[in-house]
Design an enzyme around this catalytic site. Structure first.
Site, PDB file in Angstrom:
ATOM      1  N   ASP A   1       0.856  -1.185   0.000  1.00 32.30           N
ATOM      2  CA  ASP A   1       0.000   0.000   0.000  1.00 32.30           C
ATOM      3  C   ASP A   1       0.894   1.238   0.000  1.00 32.30           C
ATOM      4  O   ASP A   1       1.879   1.306   0.728  1.00 32.30           O
ATOM      5  CB  ASP A   1      -0.918  -0.006   1.231  1.00 32.30           C
ATOM      6  CG  ASP A   1      -2.047   0.987   1.086  1.00 32.30           C
ATOM      7  OD1 ASP A   1      -3.208   0.553   0.949  1.00 32.30           O
ATOM      8  OD2 ASP A   1      -1.778   2.214   1.094  1.00 32.30           O
ATOM      9  N   ILE A   2       0.545   2.216  -0.819  1.00 31.91           N
ATOM     10  CA  ILE A   2       1.353   3.426  -0.967  1.00 31.91           C
ATOM     11  C   ILE A   2       1.317   4.285   0.296  1.00 31.91           C
ATOM     12  O   ILE A   2       2.233   5.071   0.547  1.00 31.91           O
ATOM     13  CB  ILE A   2       0.849   4.235  -2.208  1.00 31.91           C
ATOM     14  CG1 ILE A   2       1.933   5.136  -2.759  1.00 31.91           C
ATOM     15  CG2 ILE A   2      -0.400   5.021  -1.892  1.00 31.91           C
ATOM     16  CD1 ILE A   2       1.602   5.716  -4.140  1.00 31.91           C
TER      17      ILE A   2
ATOM     18  N   HIS B   1     -10.179  -5.247  -3.610  1.00 31.85           N
ATOM     19  CA  HIS B   1      -8.856  -5.538  -3.041  1.00 31.85           C
ATOM     20  C   HIS B   1      -9.003  -5.914  -1.578  1.00 31.85           C
ATOM     21  O   HIS B   1      -9.871  -5.411  -0.874  1.00 31.85           O
ATOM     22  CB  HIS B   1      -7.909  -4.347  -3.189  1.00 31.85           C
ATOM     23  CG  HIS B   1      -8.458  -3.053  -2.657  1.00 31.85           C
ATOM     24  ND1 HIS B   1      -9.334  -2.269  -3.374  1.00 31.85           N
ATOM     25  CD2 HIS B   1      -8.281  -2.435  -1.485  1.00 31.85           C
ATOM     26  CE1 HIS B   1      -9.658  -1.219  -2.657  1.00 31.85           C
ATOM     27  NE2 HIS B   1      -9.044  -1.286  -1.494  1.00 31.85           N
TER      28      HIS B   1
ATOM     29  N   HIS C   1      -7.063  -5.914   2.026  1.00 30.93           N
ATOM     30  CA  HIS C   1      -5.952  -5.344   2.789  1.00 30.93           C
ATOM     31  C   HIS C   1      -5.409  -6.412   3.737  1.00 30.93           C
ATOM     32  O   HIS C   1      -6.177  -7.082   4.428  1.00 30.93           O
ATOM     33  CB  HIS C   1      -6.438  -4.176   3.670  1.00 30.93           C
ATOM     34  CG  HIS C   1      -6.908  -2.970   2.921  1.00 30.93           C
ATOM     35  ND1 HIS C   1      -6.144  -1.837   2.754  1.00 30.93           N
ATOM     36  CD2 HIS C   1      -8.086  -2.713   2.304  1.00 30.93           C
ATOM     37  CE1 HIS C   1      -6.818  -0.932   2.076  1.00 30.93           C
ATOM     38  NE2 HIS C   1      -8.014  -1.434   1.786  1.00 30.93           N
TER      39      HIS C   1
END
Ligand code: 5GP
Ligand code: ZN
Length: 109
Positions: free
Chosen positions: A31-32, A101, A103
Site C-alpha cells: 500500500d502506498i 482488493h 488489505h
C-alpha cells in the site's frame, strides 16, 4: 480493464509497481500509504467493483484472494503475531478505489 481505474493500470503494468507476488488471478503489492508496519494489497486481475458485485463465477477468485492473504502473512512473518484481512465496501465502508482488493495489515509490536 476499466478505463481510469488505478488498480487496472497497476495490474496491467501501465503504472510500474513492484509485485511481491503474482499469478494468473491476482497481484500483491505494498500500500502506498501504509496504515500498519506491514500493509499489503491483494488485487484480482479482473476488474470487480467491490464485494457487492461478486457473481457465482467469482467464487474461485475470492478463495484465491483470501488464501493468498494467509500465505503473504506467513511470508511476511506475521502469521503467529497476528494480522487483519479487510475488505472495505463502498463509500460508507471506507472504499476509495473501486476495484476489489483485500488489505493485509499487521506487524504491530
Ligand atoms: P480502500 O480505502 O479503497 O479500501 O483502499 C485503497 C488503498 O489503496 C489505500 O490504502 C491507498 O493508500 C492505496 N492506494 C491508492 N492508490 C495507490 C497506488 O497508486 N499505489 C499503491 N501501491 N497503493 C495505492
Ligand atoms: Zn479496475
Amino acid at each position: 480493464m476499466e478505463k481510469d481505474c488505478i488498480f487496472c493500470k497497476i495490474v496491467n503494468g501501465e503504472t510500474p509497481t513492484k509485485f511481491l507476488f503474482e499469478n494468473d488471478t491476482l497481484v500483491v503489492f505494498k500500500d502506498i500509504n501504509p496504515e500498519a508496519p506491514t500493509h499489503l494489497l491483494i488485487v484480482p486481475r479482473k476488474h470487480i467493483r467491490c464485494i457487492n458485485n461478486l457473481t457465482e463465477e467469482d467464487r474461485e477468485i475470492v478463495s484465491e484472494i483470501v488464501m493468498t492473504g494467509r500465505d503473504m502473512a506467513k511470508k511476511e512473518g506475521i502469521s503467529e503475531s497476528g494480522f487483519k484481512l479487510l475488505f472495505n465496501v463502498e463509500k460508507g465502508g471506507g472504499q476509495v478505489i473501486f476495484h476489489l482488493h483485500l488489505h493485509l495489515l499487521g506487524g504491530w509490536e
